[in-house]
Design a protein around this motif. Structure first.
Motif, mmCIF file in Angstrom:
data_model
loop_
_atom_site.group_PDB
_atom_site.id
_atom_site.type_symbol
_atom_site.label_atom_id
_atom_site.label_comp_id
_atom_site.label_asym_id
_atom_site.label_seq_id
_atom_site.Cartn_x
_atom_site.Cartn_y
_atom_site.Cartn_z
ATOM 1 N N LEU A 342 49.792 -85.501 -31.272
ATOM 2 C CA LEU A 342 48.549 -85.935 -31.916
ATOM 3 C C LEU A 342 47.864 -84.727 -32.543
ATOM 4 O O LEU A 342 46.974 -84.101 -31.955
ATOM 5 N N ASP A 343 48.309 -84.366 -33.748
ATOM 6 C CA ASP A 343 47.812 -83.149 -34.388
ATOM 7 C C ASP A 343 46.586 -83.422 -35.263
ATOM 8 O O ASP A 343 46.477 -82.936 -36.383
ATOM 9 N N TRP A 344 45.690 -84.235 -34.743
ATOM 10 C CA TRP A 344 44.414 -84.479 -35.392
ATOM 11 C C TRP A 344 43.296 -84.200 -34.385
ATOM 12 O O TRP A 344 43.554 -83.702 -33.279
ATOM 13 N N LEU A 345 42.078 -84.492 -34.732
ATOM 14 C CA LEU A 345 40.950 -84.178 -33.854
ATOM 15 C C LEU A 345 40.939 -85.102 -32.640
ATOM 16 O O LEU A 345 40.861 -86.319 -32.774
ATOM 17 N N ASN A 346 41.018 -84.518 -31.447
ATOM 18 C CA ASN A 346 41.034 -85.278 -30.204
ATOM 19 C C ASN A 346 39.771 -84.970 -29.404
ATOM 20 O O ASN A 346 39.478 -83.808 -29.117
ATOM 21 N N VAL A 347 39.037 -86.019 -29.038
ATOM 22 C CA VAL A 347 37.768 -85.847 -28.337
ATOM 23 C C VAL A 347 37.669 -86.853 -27.190
ATOM 24 O O VAL A 347 38.307 -87.911 -27.206
ATOM 25 N N SER A 348 36.859 -86.507 -26.194
ATOM 26 C CA SER A 348 36.628 -87.426 -25.075
ATOM 27 C C SER A 348 35.584 -86.862 -24.128
ATOM 28 O O SER A 348 35.485 -85.641 -23.941
#
Length: 397
Positions: A342-348
């Motif tokens: 998942l080479d995009w913006l990962n947030v949580s």
């Protein structure tokens, strides 16, 4: 199946909901009408009984007197699926809760116990049809029980982060599910004018739109007129937004409901994988795609190849993909991001179903997503695969 029924039976405040809604159908006689007469030899007297449609919130109530009660539910919109519960702690397991398909006509329920386990159901032909479908999918016997066991194994694997065990359980569950679906297809072919077909199609084949549409064309007028299929064919016109069932970890965040398409997208700030604070408002001027997912969500994982294709095609065209995880463990989240590329913006916020952003956007199921335009307004909800690509090509020239 079990996750659908059990989730529906987990409504923890039906008594309060009935009061809030004023038990608006309890003393109203309208036609067409479903009339449910119940006599259970050990049903606790003076217990509150709720009949509840989870999609619309339509509710009827009664009290147990002399171990029996009667409920009336208006059916002017056609047949649908309801939850029937007795007392303050009703579940399928203790027999005090059950799920019913109802339409215009009568249903009688009789039993020697306190609840619906081992009770007999009789009445109009649709009562027998519902019981036949429940026998195929019963979570306490046969393939339904096996599916429930595999689901339990899957969630146990999720709890300890054992992805291999998750995959094994998911694979075996898929085999059982496909077997049940085959039997349901056969049943529908033999009962093309049954309103229960709408339940089968929209619960067991919910992601197979072409199949639903093809079967719909073979159905009789009575089956097509069910409230279930009318909602499917006319979204938002028969009833308001449905109540979707939740899976996964954590208590749900306060549900703010979905913001209307065209309205401003609610702003938020959320940590990324490195703990940096990311705000939606920081990306104004771009198309932003919010993808709500979790490492334990198999349907979410299945969407990743489509998202990779989308991201590769549009990432340099004023487009940002932001994956908002409903995981609750940093390690599991990071592992999944790396494993699946998942080479995009990962947030949580790592709060599971308690994720505040999920509540802010009315997310009630996974996978779920929201597309926001450069002005910061919501363009669409729940675009998957080719539908997402088509929408982006339409918007991004």
């Amino acid at each position: 199946m079990k996750k659908v029924l059990t989730g529906m039976l987990c409504a923890s405040s039906l008594a309060a909901l009935a009061q809030e809604k004023g038990a608006r159908f309890s003393n109203t006689v309208q036609e067409p009408m479903a009339v449910i007469s119940v006599k259970l030899d050990q049903a606790p007297n003076d217990s509150l009984v709720n009949l509840y449609e989870p999609y619309s919130g339509d509710t009827a109530t009664a009290y147990v007197k002399n171990h029996q009660f009667e409920l009336r539910m208006p059916m002017k919109k056609g047949g649908s699926v309801y939850i029937l519960q007795i007392g303050s702690n009703p579940t399928e397991q203790n027999g005090m809760g059950t799920v019913l398909y109802l339409e215009d006509g009568k249903m009688q329920i009789t039993g020697k116990g306190a609840g619906f386990n081992d009770a007999k159901f009789s009445g109009n032909p649709w009562v027998k049809e519902w019981q036949e479908v429940m026998a195929i999918t019963d979570p306490f016997s046969g393939e339904g029980l096996r599916f429930a066991q595999l689901e339990k194994q899957y969630h146990e694997a999720v709890a300890i982060g054992d992805e291999d065990a998750m995959n094994v359980a998911a694979k075996d569950a898929l085999t059982v599910e496909n077997s049940m679906k085959s039997k349901l297809k056969t049943w529908m072919a033999k009962h093309p004018n049954s309103g229960v077909c709408g339940y089968i199609l929209t619960v067991y084949f919910t992601k197979e739109q072409k199949y639903i549409d093809s079967v719909y064309e073979t159905l009789g007028d009575h089956a097509k007129a069910s409230r279930i299929l009318q909602r499917y064919k006319n979204p938002g016109k028969v009833d308001d937004v449905p109540l979707q069932m939740k899976m996964g970890e954590g208590a749900p965040a306060p549900d703010m409901g979905r913001v209307k398409i065209g309205a401003a997208a609610p702003d938020f700030t959320i940590p990324d994988l490195d703990g940096n604070k990311i705000s939606l408002s920081g990306f104004k001027g771009k198309y932003v795609f919010l993808d709500f997912w979790a490492s334990w969500c198999s349907p979410c994982i299945a969407q990743i190849p489509h998202l990779q294709e989308i991201n590769n095609e549009f990432k340099d065209k004023n487009f940002l993909l932001m994956a908002i995880s409903l995981d609750s463990k940093q390690e599991g989240w990071e592992k999944a991001v790396k494993k699946h590329g998942l080479d995009w913006l990962n947030v949580s916020n790592l709060k599971g179903w308690g994720e505040p952003v999920a509540g802010l956007y009315g997310v009630r199921y996974l996978p779920s997503n929201v597309l926001i335009d450069p002005a910061g307004n919501i363009v669409a909800y729940d675009l998957y695969g080719d539908a997402l690509k088509a929408k982006l090509k339409e918007l991004i020239k």
